[in-house]
Design a protein around this motif. Structure first.
Motif, PDB file in Angstrom:
ATOM      1  N   UNK A   1       0.767  -1.264   0.106  1.00  0.00           N
ATOM      2  CA  UNK A   1       0.232   0.128   0.392  1.00  0.00           C
ATOM      3  C   UNK A   1       0.935   1.067   0.119  1.00  0.00           C
ATOM      4  N   UNK A   2       2.064   1.559   0.987  1.00  0.00           N
ATOM      5  CA  UNK A   2       3.269   2.087   0.574  1.00  0.00           C
ATOM      6  C   UNK A   2       3.443   2.565  -0.734  1.00  0.00           C
ATOM      7  N   UNK A   3       3.935   1.089  -1.449  1.00  0.00           N
ATOM      8  CA  UNK A   3       3.888   2.126  -2.583  1.00  0.00           C
ATOM      9  C   UNK A   3       2.986   2.392  -4.124  1.00  0.00           C
ATOM     10  N   UNK A   4       2.283   1.778  -3.723  1.00  0.00           N
ATOM     11  CA  UNK A   4       0.571   2.118  -4.372  1.00  0.00           C
ATOM     12  C   UNK A   4       0.158   4.095  -4.094  1.00  0.00           C
ATOM     13  N   UNK A   5       0.850   4.306  -3.137  1.00  0.00           N
ATOM     14  CA  UNK A   5       0.415   5.575  -2.063  1.00  0.00           C
ATOM     15  C   UNK A   5       1.078   6.582  -2.456  1.00  0.00           C
ATOM     16  N   UNK A   6       0.443   7.860  -2.377  1.00  0.00           N
ATOM     17  CA  UNK A   6       1.626   9.027  -2.270  1.00  0.00           C
ATOM     18  C   UNK A   6       1.857   9.505  -1.309  1.00  0.00           C
ATOM     19  N   UNK A   7       2.401   9.170  -0.461  1.00  0.00           N
ATOM     20  CA  UNK A   7       1.609   9.391   1.160  1.00  0.00           C
ATOM     21  C   UNK A   7       3.113   9.650   1.779  1.00  0.00           C
ATOM     22  N   UNK A   8       3.426  10.179   3.097  1.00  0.00           N
ATOM     23  CA  UNK A   8       4.483  10.511   3.688  1.00  0.00           C
ATOM     24  C   UNK A   8       5.158   8.906   3.653  1.00  0.00           C
ATOM     25  N   UNK A   9       6.687   8.916   3.483  1.00  0.00           N
ATOM     26  CA  UNK A   9       7.100   7.143   2.959  1.00  0.00           C
ATOM     27  C   UNK A   9       7.318   7.293   4.803  1.00  0.00           C
ATOM     28  N   UNK A  10       6.355   5.292   4.932  1.00  0.00           N
ATOM     29  CA  UNK A  10       7.301   4.898   6.478  1.00  0.00           C
ATOM     30  C   UNK A  10       5.563   4.930   7.060  1.00  0.00           C
ATOM     31  N   UNK A  11       4.689   5.754   6.730  1.00  0.00           N
ATOM     32  CA  UNK A  11       3.458   6.119   7.512  1.00  0.00           C
ATOM     33  C   UNK A  11       2.467   5.359   7.469  1.00  0.00           C
TER      34      UNK A  11
ATOM     35  N   UNK B   1       3.665  14.409  10.057  1.00  0.00           N
ATOM     36  CA  UNK B   1       4.689  14.010   8.959  1.00  0.00           C
ATOM     37  C   UNK B   1       5.313  15.022   7.645  1.00  0.00           C
ATOM     38  N   UNK B   2       3.467  14.818   7.345  1.00  0.00           N
ATOM     39  CA  UNK B   2       3.919  15.841   5.949  1.00  0.00           C
ATOM     40  C   UNK B   2       4.151  16.895   5.607  1.00  0.00           C
ATOM     41  N   UNK B   3       3.555  17.380   7.160  1.00  0.00           N
ATOM     42  CA  UNK B   3       4.291  19.280   7.323  1.00  0.00           C
ATOM     43  C   UNK B   3       5.802  19.132   7.224  1.00  0.00           C
TER      44      UNK B   3
END
Length: 188
Positions: free
Chosen positions: A88-98, A143-145
């Motif tokens: 899911x992490x690889x397929x999403x565009x969120x902050x890494x590891x979250x 984390x994104x901020x």
């Protein structure tokens, strides 16, 4: 000395032969929750134009991990949770590891409190999931901020928490049925 009494088996000594087909069937039934998450993540990572696809992917993954970790921990082990989170992490565009961290927290809390969750009402379990979803969504926002070195709007994170809370009752009903039928390795 008190002897332990076990209920007698209905058909003692009678069991299906452990053929290769039966072992594969048991494995697929045990992997069904993880395969469900991976399938949903693959579908939702495609450009379907649905608003909130990433948030829906998080909601489905978190709800699935929470339910199966509480009700059948053999079908959602920490290693499986990590692997599913990594996909899911690889397929999403969120902050890494979250994503991985959030799924592992959902798994840990549900697994740790699984006996209590089986005794309390559905509403309290849903409230626990809602609290976790809110805290972990806000953690992802923080984390994104930090990653962008800018103050971003928390609205997407709150929407992610709301989607997770909103989708859980439907998925919980589906998984309760699946736990007794198609995802039960004992029925293979």
């Amino acid at each position: 000395m008190v002897g332990h009494r076990h209920a007698p088996e209905i058909h003692p000594g009678i069991a299906p032969r452990p053929t290769l087909r039966r072992r594969i069937d048991q494995l697929m039934r045990a992997l069904l929750p993880s395969l469900f998450i991976v399938f949903c993540a693959l579908v939702l990572s495609a450009g379907l134009g649905i608003p909130g696809q990433n948030e829906l992917c998080f909601g489905i993954a978190a709800s699935t991990v929470f339910f199966w970790s509480a009700h059948r921990p053999q079908s959602m082990t920490p290693l499986m949770t990590f692997c599913v989170g990594l996909v899911c992490e690889v397929l999403s565009f969120g902050p890494p590891g979250v994503f991985v961290f959030s799924l592992l927290v959902f798994h840990g809390v549900a697994h740790l409190w699984r006996y209590g969750l089986s005794r309390i009402s559905f509403l309290f379990g849903w409230a626990l999931l809602g609290g976790l979803a809110l805290v972990l969504s806000l953690f992802g926002w923080i984390i994104a901020c930090i990653g962008t070195l800018a103050m971003m709007s928390p609205v997407p994170s709150l929407f992610q928490a709301a989607v997770t809370i909103g989708i859980y009752p439907t998925l919980s009903a589906l998984f309760a049925w699946a736990r007794r039928t198609v995802a039960d390795p004992e029925q293979a």
